[in-house]
Each structure stands twice: as C-alpha cells, then as structure tokens.
Design an enzyme around this catalytic site. Structure first.
Site, short mmCIF file in Angstrom:
data_model
loop_
_atom_site.label_atom_id
_atom_site.label_comp_id
_atom_site.label_asym_id
_atom_site.label_seq_id
_atom_site.Cartn_x
_atom_site.Cartn_y
_atom_site.Cartn_z
N SER A 121 0.81 -1.22 0.00
CA SER A 121 0.00 0.00 0.00
C SER A 121 0.85 1.27 0.00
CB SER A 121 -0.89 0.00 1.24
OG SER A 121 -1.48 1.27 1.43
N TYR A 144 -2.04 5.47 -4.39
CA TYR A 144 -3.08 6.50 -4.22
C TYR A 144 -2.56 7.77 -4.86
CZ TYR A 144 -6.06 4.01 -0.83
OH TYR A 144 -6.93 3.13 -0.22
N LYS A 244 -7.99 -0.81 -9.20
CA LYS A 244 -8.70 -1.51 -8.11
C LYS A 244 -9.91 -0.69 -7.69
CE LYS A 244 -7.81 -3.18 -3.38
NZ LYS A 244 -8.31 -2.15 -2.45
N HIS A 268 -13.45 -2.50 -1.67
CA HIS A 268 -12.54 -2.10 -0.59
C HIS A 268 -12.86 -2.87 0.70
CE1 HIS A 268 -9.60 1.36 -0.52
NE2 HIS A 268 -9.51 0.99 0.74
C1 FNR Z 1 -7.55 -1.98 3.30
N1 FNR Z 1 -7.69 -1.85 1.91
C2 FNR Z 1 -6.86 -1.00 1.22
N2 FNR Z 1 -6.96 -0.91 -0.14
C3 FNR Z 1 -6.11 -0.10 -0.84
O1 FNR Z 1 -6.20 -0.06 -2.05
N3 FNR Z 1 -5.17 0.62 -0.18
C4 FNR Z 1 -5.02 0.60 1.17
O2 FNR Z 1 -4.16 1.26 1.72
C5 FNR Z 1 -5.92 -0.22 1.91
N4 FNR Z 1 -5.86 -0.26 3.28
C6 FNR Z 1 -6.64 -1.15 3.97
C7 FNR Z 1 -6.51 -1.25 5.35
C8 FNR Z 1 -7.24 -2.19 6.06
C9 FNR Z 1 -7.06 -2.30 7.54
C10 FNR Z 1 -8.10 -3.07 5.37
C11 FNR Z 1 -8.85 -4.14 6.09
C12 FNR Z 1 -8.25 -2.95 4.01
C13 FNR Z 1 -8.66 -2.69 1.18
C14 FNR Z 1 -8.03 -4.00 0.75
O3 FNR Z 1 -7.05 -3.82 -0.23
C15 FNR Z 1 -9.06 -4.98 0.17
O4 FNR Z 1 -9.76 -4.36 -0.87
C16 FNR Z 1 -10.06 -5.50 1.20
O5 FNR Z 1 -9.47 -5.66 2.47
C17 FNR Z 1 -10.61 -6.84 0.72
O6 FNR Z 1 -11.60 -7.32 1.56
P1 FNR Z 1 -11.34 -8.41 2.71
O7 FNR Z 1 -10.47 -9.51 2.13
O8 FNR Z 1 -10.67 -7.69 3.84
O9 FNR Z 1 -12.73 -8.85 3.05
#
Ligand code: FNR
Length: 370
Positions: A121, A144, A244, A268
């Site tokens: 990330s 991002y 994404k 997300h």
């Molecule tokens: C995320 N996700 C996420 N996505 C992204 O593109 N950049 C990020 O920095 C983050 N940070 C993030 C932090 C935390 C604590 C979580 C739980 C999730 C979303 C992540 O990439 C993904 O899309 C989801 O977590 C998928 O769903 P599940 O597997 O957690 O149900």
C-alpha cells in the site's frame, strides 16, 4: 491506551487451534489491541456492504461432477505475462504495524515463502523499498494519487526503482468514509504507525472555503483523481497499470479502452462507500463485458478456499486477501501469513478435487448450483 501488540509477535509459531484459514480471524481478536482490531475488521457506515460481501459467498453452492480424473491437477495461473503457482494474492492493506511491530516487511516475507504476489500500500507503515526488499519476485505497488502530481510521479519512480512489477491504482476511496465501528472503539492511529512513504512530500495547504461551499465537494474532492489523471499516469508509468475498485461494467470497458492492463473488482472490503453491492455479485457482469481473455481479479469477503473457488467460477482469474492477511500477521508473523496462504490454497485444491475441476480453467459458472 492504543498500544501495538509487540509482545505477541514473539510467539512466532502457529497456534495449535488453527484448523482453517479463517481461524486466524478469531485469534486476531486476542492478538491486536482492541481499537486497532476494530479499525481493521470493521467496515464503513452501517457495514451493509461488509455483510453483503460475506453473504454473497454464502449464497452460492458448488455442484460437483463425479469420476473426473484430477491427478494432473494444479492451481497455476497466467497473469500479466507471469505464471503464478496459485491465484492467491495479498491485497494492499495500510498501517500493518498496527498488527505486528515489523509490519509489511514481515507480511512480505510470508508472501515470498508461498510465492504469493504481495501488493504494498501507498499507506504502508514500512517503506515501499523495505517491503520490496523482503518480497518475492511478484510484487505490485498500490498507488493512491497524491494532491501534487510531482509526489505521485515520485512514488511511481520509487516503485519502478524498487522492483515492483505493476502499479495498482485504487480509485474507490478518494475520500475516507468513516467507520462508525472504529470511532466507537475510540481508535486513533498510534504515533509510531505512520504512512512513511509520504513523509518527504509537502502537505498541501488547506483549501479555504467560501461561505456556503461544501467541505466535501469544494474541499476534499478537489484532490480526487479524474479520468484525465489516470490517462496521465498510464502515459508516465513504465509499469502496467491495474485499477482496483471497479464495480460497474461501463467503467470496466472505459478503463480497458484507456490502456489499463488489468482490473480488480472490489468494494474495498466494505470500507469505502457503504451500500454498494458485494464484489462477487458485481463480478459476472464485468466479466461478461470484458470477455474471457482480459485479466480480472476480485477481492472483498474472501475467507476460505471455497470462497476463492466461487470467485473463480464467476469470472475472476485470481483473488486478493485483505483482512485475513493482517489477522494471520498479528497471530504468527510471517509464518502465520505463509500458513494462511497455504491453507487457502489447500482449501481451494480440495474444492477443485472434489468437484472434478483439475485446473482453474475448468472452474466455470456451471459448477455453481445457483
Ligand atoms: C484496506 N484496503 C486498502 N486498499 C487499498 O487499495 N489501499 C489501502 O491502503 C488499503 N488499506 C486497507 C486497510 C485495512 C485495515 C483493510 C482491512 C483494508 C482494502 C483491501 O485492499 C481490500 O480491498 C479488502 O481488504 C478486501 O476485503 P477483505 O479480504 O478484507 O474482506
């Protein structure tokens, strides 16, 4: 006190009561400080989308076929010119030092042990360079867009130099939707958990609003990317650009036309706009729009190899794992991450063997009951 659970990381072994990948979820409740746990596990708003993600997988059943020879079976998948041994990737998850003092570097080691592609990330709590150093060959950087193009471009150049092989641009979270659950738990980011990749970039001056203007539209959204920015990024990146956060088939078609190399159907993990459909439910229409040969991945709600099987049946080439990755990290560090991926892979293989699908290409919509 919102302490990170340093002591837990010392127990770098797999607890004896982990019998499936999802068992890490319950164990993580003990391993992560409670407010941080709620920040990680929770979703935005009423958590309708968070629940919908899980319900969508539960809705589908598998209708197995008998007597098929699966002795040449495997889980290999071709993705962006690479042959991956299995279709389980690690989703970008910010601030992993909340779950383990070594953060994303530890996760990367676990992913590398299982030859899993890790997506680092922008908001990682370890530097993208350190994460790349610990990761295996297959590593993608999640980008991002930053308020200043110079900062965005610098992140791209750093990702290229560090050896990342693709950029994953997340487009579904231009502003942060509040998580009521983590607010109620009193979550605050501990001072030692920071978005270190962004430390060198100047913080843009606050937009001053005219009376009657909205803090959202004329404030925060002035920094949100638009189609022009994505076109600019594709032009300036030497790496393939993956998007994404896709849920609409028309967006999927427009993204492909712009030159986006692959897409991730995602909401997300129910952490951005609450009330959107489960990713799994959005997937079939997007696959139908893009046709069979375009690389398409899915995340949000995957907790088992059976869930992966269903995502593949409905059109995904591969999947990404979000929360389970951090949960496993908190319980047993890199070993836990590797073990969690191994269990997911084996759960998937059991589904394939018992349903008569020797390869991922054999898993189609007809293998689901509804
Ligand atoms: C995320 N996700 C996420 N996505 C992204 O593109 N950049 C990020 O920095 C983050 N940070 C993030 C932090 C935390 C604590 C979580 C739980 C999730 C979303 C992540 O990439 C993904 O899309 C989801 O977590 C998928 O769903 P599940 O597997 O957690 O149900």
């Amino acid at each position: 006190m919102n302490a990170t659970p340093q002591a837990r990381s010392a127990a770098n072994r797999i607890p004896t009561d982990i019998h499936c990948a999802q068992d890490y979820e319950a164990r993580a409740r003990e391993a992560i400080a409670w407010p941080s746990h709620e920040y990680i596990a929770g979703g935005s708003g009423s958590e309708a989308t968070l629940r919908a993600n899980l319900a969508a997988f539960a809705h589908h059943s598998i209708l197995p076929r008998l007597l098929r020879d699966t002795t040449a079976g495997h889980t290999r998948v071709e993705l962006l010119g690479r042959s991956l041994p299995h279709p389980v990737l690690l989703a970008p998850v910010a601030f992993q030092k909340l779950a383990h003092p070594a953060g994303e570097v530890e996760t990367a080691r676990g992913a590398a042990a299982m030859d899993a592609c890790m997506v680092c990330s922008t908001l990682s709590s370890c530097s993208l360079e350190d994460v790349a150093h610990s990761a295996g060959h297959d590593k993608w950087f999640q980008l991002y867009f930053q308020p200043a193009r110079a900062a965005t471009l610098d992140l791209v150049r750093r990702a290229e130099a560090a050896g990342y092989t693709a950029l994953v641009v997340t487009l579904d979270a231009s502003i942060q939707a509040p998580s009521i659950r983590s607010l109620r738990a009193g979550f605050q980011m501990p001072p030692d958990v920071r978005p270190v990749n962004l430390a060198a970039y100047p913080v843009p001056p606050q937009v001053s609003l005219e009376p009657g203007q909205s803090i959202i539209f004329q404030g925060m959204m002035t920094e949100a990317p638009t189609w022009k920015d994505l076109a600019w990024l594709i032009e300036h990146s030497t790496l393939p650009v993956i998007v994404k956060g896709v849920l609409h088939p028309d967006d999927a078609l427009a993204l492909r036309a712009l030159g986006v190399a692959a897409q991730i159907v995602s909401n997300h993990g129910g952490r951005s706009l609450d009330g959107v459909p489960a990713s799994l439910r959005a997937l079939p229409a997007i696959r139908a729009a893009l046709g069979n040969s375009y690389p398409l991945l899915l995340d949000s709600g995957i907790r088992s190899g059976g869930d992966i099987f269903k995502a593949l049946a409905l059109g995904a080439d591969a999947v990404l794992i979000g929360r389970l990755q951090v949960h496993a990290l908190s319980v047993a560090g890199a070993l836990g991450v590797a073990h969690m991926i191994k269990m997911l892979r084996e759960e998937l293989e059991v589904c394939m063997a018992l349903s008569g699908c020797p390869t991922l290409a054999d898993i189609g919509p007809e293998i689901l009951f509804d």
